[in-house]
Design a protein around this motif. Structure first.
Motif, short mmCIF file in Angstrom:
data_model
loop_
_atom_site.label_atom_id
_atom_site.label_comp_id
_atom_site.label_asym_id
_atom_site.label_seq_id
_atom_site.Cartn_x
_atom_site.Cartn_y
_atom_site.Cartn_z
N LEU A 45 1.03 -1.05 0.05
CA LEU A 45 -0.03 -0.26 0.06
C LEU A 45 0.87 1.01 0.05
O LEU A 45 1.86 1.35 0.68
N ASP A 46 0.81 2.30 -0.95
CA ASP A 46 1.59 3.17 -1.06
C ASP A 46 0.79 4.65 -0.37
O ASP A 46 -0.48 4.39 0.20
N GLU A 47 1.72 5.60 -0.27
CA GLU A 47 1.12 6.92 0.58
C GLU A 47 0.01 7.42 -0.37
O GLU A 47 -0.74 8.59 0.15
N HIS A 48 -0.51 7.02 -1.67
CA HIS A 48 -1.63 7.53 -2.22
C HIS A 48 -2.72 6.64 -2.09
O HIS A 48 -3.85 6.86 -2.70
N GLY A 49 -2.76 5.57 -1.17
CA GLY A 49 -3.76 4.58 -1.30
C GLY A 49 -3.95 3.40 -2.09
O GLY A 49 -4.85 2.66 -2.22
N LYS A 50 -3.00 3.47 -3.14
CA LYS A 50 -2.88 2.47 -4.11
C LYS A 50 -2.38 1.36 -3.78
O LYS A 50 -1.14 1.27 -2.82
N ILE A 51 -2.86 0.04 -4.13
CA ILE A 51 -2.26 -1.26 -3.76
C ILE A 51 -1.55 -1.94 -5.06
O ILE A 51 -1.88 -1.75 -6.11
N LEU A 78 7.28 2.33 -10.19
CA LEU A 78 6.71 2.63 -11.48
C LEU A 78 5.53 3.74 -11.64
O LEU A 78 5.39 4.56 -12.55
N ALA A 79 4.66 3.38 -10.63
CA ALA A 79 3.27 4.06 -10.69
C ALA A 79 3.52 5.45 -9.96
O ALA A 79 2.30 6.33 -9.82
N GLY A 80 4.56 5.70 -9.43
CA GLY A 80 4.74 6.93 -8.65
C GLY A 80 4.69 6.92 -7.47
O GLY A 80 4.96 7.97 -6.70
N GLY A 81 4.48 5.83 -6.64
CA GLY A 81 4.56 5.78 -5.13
C GLY A 81 6.08 5.97 -4.73
O GLY A 81 6.95 5.44 -5.09
N ARG A 82 6.19 6.46 -3.49
CA ARG A 82 7.58 6.63 -2.75
C ARG A 82 7.52 6.19 -1.43
O ARG A 82 8.52 6.19 -0.72
N GLN A 83 6.32 5.99 -0.83
CA GLN A 83 6.35 5.32 0.80
C GLN A 83 5.45 4.26 0.70
O GLN A 83 4.25 4.13 0.37
N VAL A 84 5.88 3.36 1.42
CA VAL A 84 5.07 2.20 1.82
C VAL A 84 4.34 2.53 3.10
O VAL A 84 4.87 2.75 4.07
N ARG A 85 3.01 2.22 3.21
CA ARG A 85 2.17 2.70 4.35
C ARG A 85 1.91 1.04 5.03
O ARG A 85 1.65 1.09 6.21
N ALA A 86 1.75 0.02 4.23
CA ALA A 86 1.80 -1.41 4.61
C ALA A 86 2.01 -2.17 3.77
O ALA A 86 2.14 -1.90 2.38
N ALA A 111 9.94 2.80 3.76
CA ALA A 111 9.10 2.68 5.05
C ALA A 111 9.84 3.17 6.30
O ALA A 111 11.13 3.00 6.59
N ALA A 112 8.82 3.62 7.26
CA ALA A 112 9.49 3.78 8.53
C ALA A 112 9.26 2.58 9.44
O ALA A 112 9.00 1.72 9.13
N ALA A 113 9.97 2.74 10.47
CA ALA A 113 10.05 1.43 11.48
C ALA A 113 8.79 1.04 11.99
O ALA A 113 8.58 -0.31 12.39
N ASP A 114 7.74 1.89 12.04
CA ASP A 114 6.30 1.62 12.25
C ASP A 114 5.34 0.73 11.29
O ASP A 114 4.47 0.52 11.17
N LEU A 115 6.09 0.56 10.19
CA LEU A 115 5.31 0.15 9.03
C LEU A 115 4.72 -1.36 9.47
O LEU A 115 5.37 -2.16 10.01
N PRO A 116 3.47 -1.73 9.13
CA PRO A 116 3.04 -2.83 9.60
C PRO A 116 3.16 -3.68 8.37
O PRO A 116 3.21 -3.52 7.10
N VAL A 117 3.69 -4.92 8.59
CA VAL A 117 4.23 -6.01 7.85
C VAL A 117 3.32 -7.41 8.23
O VAL A 117 3.46 -7.78 9.22
N LEU A 118 2.09 -7.53 7.48
CA LEU A 118 1.24 -8.79 7.64
C LEU A 118 1.82 -9.83 6.88
O LEU A 118 2.15 -9.73 5.85
#
Length: 155
Positions: A45-51, A78-86, A111-118
């Motif tokens: 999941l990126d910072e724009h809410g795209k998966i 490739l899609a322009g995302g630069r931050q992972v949210r999950a 990603a930051a240290a608090d990134l959820p990795v499921l």
């Protein structure tokens, strides 16, 4: 490691967890694994809410394959995302299928240290971790903050 399979809502809502699982399952089904027969899928999941998704792709020169997480990160960039949210990783078997060491470092780049990795199997989310739990005291982009002017003297 978390003691429940559900990631706390403040980190990631249940509905979004299930959406990531759905996408990762589809990606897992597309894996190219003629050698290991061990398909893995990932959804980021990126910072724009795209998966964005990826699957593992093996190669006859075995170490040259790519992991599912790496493919998902490439799709995100490739899609322009630069931050992972999950991130959610799907793999079969009794043991949890967590990101390998190389993929942990690749995820850390975005990603930051608090990134959820499921971590899930085909049926459900089994556990979740934070990036900090999987890669403690990590080296990332913040370690390379510019301390000098480009092409100039240190200082």
């Amino acid at each position: 490691m978390s003691d429940t399979s559900d990631c706390p809502p403040e980190l990631l809502a249940e509905e979004l967890q299930q959406e990531l699982l759905k996408f990762a399952r589809v990606a897992q089904g597309q894996a190219y694994v003629p050698y290991s027969k061990f398909p893995v899928g990932a959804a980021v999941l990126d910072e724009h809410g795209k998966i964005h998704t990826g699957c593992n792709v093996e190669n006859a020169s075995y170490p040259l394959g790519t992991c599912a997480e790496s493919g998902a990160l490439s799709a995100m960039v490739l899609a322009g995302g630069r931050q992972v949210r999950a991130v959610l990783v799907v793999g079969d078997g009794e043991a949890l299928v967590t990101p390998c060491g190389g993929c942990r470092q690749k995820l850390r780049e975005f990603a930051a240290a608090d990134l959820p990795v499921l971590v899930a199997d085909r049926q459900h989310i089994r556990h979740w971790f934070t990036m900090g739990e999987l890669l403690p005291s990590s080296f990332g982009p913040d370690n390379l903050a510019m301390t000098r002017e480009p092409n100039g003297p240190a200082g």
